[in-house]
Design a protein around this motif. Structure first.
Motif, PDB file in Angstrom:
ATOM      1  N   GLN A   1       0.825  -1.201   0.000  1.00 51.83           N
ATOM      2  CA  GLN A   1       0.000   0.000   0.000  1.00 51.83           C
ATOM      3  C   GLN A   1       0.857   1.247   0.000  1.00 51.83           C
ATOM      4  O   GLN A   1       1.835   1.354   0.759  1.00 51.83           O
ATOM      5  CB  GLN A   1      -0.937   0.020   1.216  1.00 51.83           C
ATOM      6  CG  GLN A   1      -1.928   1.175   1.205  1.00 51.83           C
ATOM      7  CD  GLN A   1      -2.881   1.108   2.395  1.00 51.83           C
ATOM      8  OE1 GLN A   1      -2.563   0.497   3.409  1.00 51.83           O
ATOM      9  NE2 GLN A   1      -4.026   1.735   2.267  1.00 51.83           N
ATOM     10  N   ASP A   2       0.508   2.181  -0.873  1.00 50.35           N
ATOM     11  CA  ASP A   2       1.178   3.484  -0.915  1.00 50.35           C
ATOM     12  C   ASP A   2       0.679   4.313   0.255  1.00 50.35           C
ATOM     13  O   ASP A   2      -0.511   4.610   0.351  1.00 50.35           O
ATOM     14  CB  ASP A   2       0.860   4.186  -2.236  1.00 50.35           C
ATOM     15  CG  ASP A   2       1.662   5.471  -2.409  1.00 50.35           C
ATOM     16  OD1 ASP A   2       1.932   6.142  -1.392  1.00 50.35           O
ATOM     17  OD2 ASP A   2       2.001   5.808  -3.557  1.00 50.35           O
ATOM     18  N   PRO A   3       1.549   4.696   1.208  1.00 46.14           N
ATOM     19  CA  PRO A   3       1.092   5.435   2.393  1.00 46.14           C
ATOM     20  C   PRO A   3       0.520   6.802   2.060  1.00 46.14           C
ATOM     21  O   PRO A   3      -0.243   7.368   2.847  1.00 46.14           O
ATOM     22  CB  PRO A   3       2.362   5.561   3.245  1.00 46.14           C
ATOM     23  CG  PRO A   3       3.495   5.397   2.272  1.00 46.14           C
ATOM     24  CD  PRO A   3       2.999   4.466   1.213  1.00 46.14           C
ATOM     25  N   ASN A   4       0.878   7.349   0.925  1.00 46.62           N
ATOM     26  CA  ASN A   4       0.381   8.680   0.549  1.00 46.62           C
ATOM     27  C   ASN A   4      -0.989   8.624  -0.115  1.00 46.62           C
ATOM     28  O   ASN A   4      -1.908   9.349   0.264  1.00 46.62           O
ATOM     29  CB  ASN A   4       1.387   9.364  -0.387  1.00 46.62           C
ATOM     30  CG  ASN A   4       2.725   9.599   0.277  1.00 46.62           C
ATOM     31  OD1 ASN A   4       2.779   9.987   1.440  1.00 46.62           O
ATOM     32  ND2 ASN A   4       3.807   9.360  -0.453  1.00 46.62           N
TER      33      ASN A   4
END
Length: 281
Positions: A265-268
């Motif tokens: 998952q992309d944290p942004n």
């Protein structure tokens, strides 16, 4: 008759153990078809919309009452009840004078007391017949009296473990008298026996709004949210496990498995990407 109304509905709830769920028949489907069917069934039961108490939304639970096989419910023993619909009752009343309607009300009150005695004497089948007879003559304008008849008939059905029919009667009682605490509590208990925890919690919350002194309603609002969350987490785990099994089955002919793919998952953005790793097996 007013002096009797305060006590004639106060008999104890007849709550037996819930009837065991009927076992589903086994089939000779291939393994992959069984797995796909299992995933579809579990996914259809899963609701992930959180409400105030962290519980899943009740829409999926309500479908259970409409769609699942009810062969484990003994409602067929006492259904149909043979009562008049509201429209039929009102049409019948058009032919009656004010005096005749008053006489019907008085007779319905007597039948209610008779039904209560039958219930207390452990004759629920006969009590149901008598309550139905009372409903067929109790004037449509007497909503609270009719609500009591439905609620008392629900108690008799509970003795016969006809929970689904009892829920229907409680619902009709609540529609006639939305603040009828006894009917709400009775339906909440029935929902809980039927593992419809979201709907049970909704009824308990409504009881607490009407009467904050109800201990059952207070206790249920503490107990049920944890049970609902536990159920939802179990369903999610089972669904993901089933999906993994299906993925492994599809990838096996290619010498791969779901272990070859990792989700990150992309944290942004919160979006996911899938990375392929040839070395995993």
């Amino acid at each position: 008759m007013a002096g009797k109304d305060a006590n004639d509905e106060e008999f104890q709830d007849a709550l037996g153990e819930p009837a065991p769920s009927p076992q589903k028949a086994t089939t000779n489907k291939p393994d992959h078809e069984k797995l796909i069917d299992d995933i579809i069934e579990k996914n259809s039961k899963l609701s992930l919309t959180d409400d105030e108490g962290g519980a899943a939304g009740s829409e999926g639970a309500s479908n259970k009452d409409n769609d699942e096989d009810d062969s484990g419910d003994k409602a067929d023993v006492i259904q149909p009840d043979g009562e008049l619909s509201l429209e039929e009752l009102q049409l019948q009343e058009k032919e009656l004078s004010v005096e005749q309607l008053a006489a019907n009300k008085e007779k319905a009150d007597k039948l209610k007391l008779e039904g209560n005695e039958l219930f207390k004497n452990d004759e629920p089948e006969r009590a149901i017949v008598v309550y139905t007879e009372a409903l067929n003559i109790c004037p449509s304008v007497n909503s609270k009296e009719r609500a009591v008849l439905f609620c008392n008939r629900a108690a008799a059905k509970m003795k016969l473990e006809a929970n689904r029919a009892a829920i229907s009667d409680c619902t009709q009682a609540i529609e006639l008298n939305p603040v009828y605490v006894r009917a709400l509590l009775r339906r909440a208990k029935l929902y809980e026996q039927d593992e419809r925890l979201d709907e049970a919690l909704t009824d308990y919350k409504r009881v607490y709004e009407i009467d904050p002194g109800q201990p059952e309603a207070r206790e249920a609002q503490i107990r049920l949210p944890a049970l609902i969350n536990e159920r939802n987490e179990k369903l999610k785990t089972e669904m993901l496990s089933s999906l993994k099994g299906l993925g492994d089955m599809i990838l096996k002919p290619f010498g791969l498995s779901t272990a070859n793919f990792q989700m990150q998952q992309d944290p942004n953005s919160g979006s996911y990407s899938i990375n392929f790793n040839q070395n995993n097996s």
